[in-house]
Write an enzyme that holds these catalytic residues in place. Sequence first.
Site: not given
Length: 449
Positions: A203, A289, A291, A337
């Site tokens: 994409l 995911n 978790r 982050r």
Amino acid sequence: MFDKILIANRGEIALRILRACKELGISTVAVHSTADADAMHVRLADESVCIGPPPSKDSYLNIPALLAACEITGADAVHPGYGFLSENARFAEILSDHNLHFIGPKAEHIRLMGDKIEAKKTAKRLGIPVVPGSDGAVTPDQDAMAIAKAIGFPVLVKAAAGGGGRGMKVAHTEADLQLALTTAANEAKSAFGDASVYLEKYLQKPRHIEIQVLGDGRGGAIHLGERDCSLQRRHQKVWEEGPSPVLDVASRAKIGNTVAKAMQELKYIGVGTIEFLYEDGEFYFIEMNTRIQVEHPVTEMITGIDLVLEQIRIAAGGDLPMTQDQVTINGHSIECRVNAENPVSFRPSPGKIQQYHPPGGLGVRIDSAVYQGYVIPPYYDSLVGKLIVHGKSRVECLMRLRRALDEMVVDGIETTLPLFRALVREPAIIDGDYHIHWLEQYLAGQKAD
Ligand code: ADP
């Protein structure tokens, strides 16, 4: 409920789990390598056990040492956090063989979603839209070119065992295909020990939008809206926000309900994230995911749900905290982050933090395990901390982020704070008009100037 939880992780996530345990009145055991003896999670836990030397494979990934630590301390459950052993189905099984509770999904679901080809097949079966591509792995006896042509170029060669963006190669034209197949397979073989690759439509300018889910393991599951993680560098998320600037209430409900229904059918337990690429109003599943994720605070800020606390409660047999109707999305949240890296070259910058001043005030949250005088060791990831802000609207959130970034001081090491200070002032970011390649294009432009 559990009496004592061993936290098989380090850094900010170890601290995050510890906070949830404390609020639930559960005793905590920290584990650490010799490099992390002075770490905050070790200081704040009720007990701590040294599990080995600095390299992760000898400490945080050392299953016999973790089992011994459980035995010594009498822990009855293990929280794996993210990374390390969090998506290791074998670890979950070994714990259960030793009568220890793994705080995470069933081993079979971890295994299923860890194999991207199987995950994609399952998603399709459960009615989740997927990226057009090959039907499973591309084997040498198959005509990869014919498959690629049927999908249409550009195509992406992806590793079945992939993770962290490794084993992924784009073939823009027919001439690139053979090389992309060989390089992706070789990279996958050396990184994951499994050379299987598959093909997907590449994409061009999608966004990365992921849905947070919570399941009770008995057929109950709810979704908690989305996070937009399109700002990435080398397939690593840098900035995450929720709600996505491009989704409306109806499209959120549609994809969210599809995902929640799939999780109900799987009888999925605990927290999970279904990741999609989103282009021209369509969602395409890329992976799940199984978790807690680094960016989970974004969802916590807009739903008011403590995801780690609920994860623990549910693992102990508890019910979902609310019904789907009771889930409300309030305002907007953004997470940055902040890494110990040069903001231009992204070279890691471990070392001693000489000055540390976290920002504060209404709607500002820092999830970090650093302190003034703390030495960031060179052995692990370079996350200094996550700055998460919340506002009533996206505009308020951006203004709050701007002032929080300006307040934050981390001296002695290089950090990516200057990058965020620039990003929060960029017109495309302010307009929410970006896609998964935007940040790399922006960074390339900065370097050229
Ligand atoms: P990993 O597990 O290695 O992180 P993912 O499948 O989650 O791999 O993909 C990581 C990133 O790679 C995505 O967030 C996106 O930026 C890019 N990507 C993955 N699949 C495609 C695709 N079909 N087309 C374009 N980009 C993709």
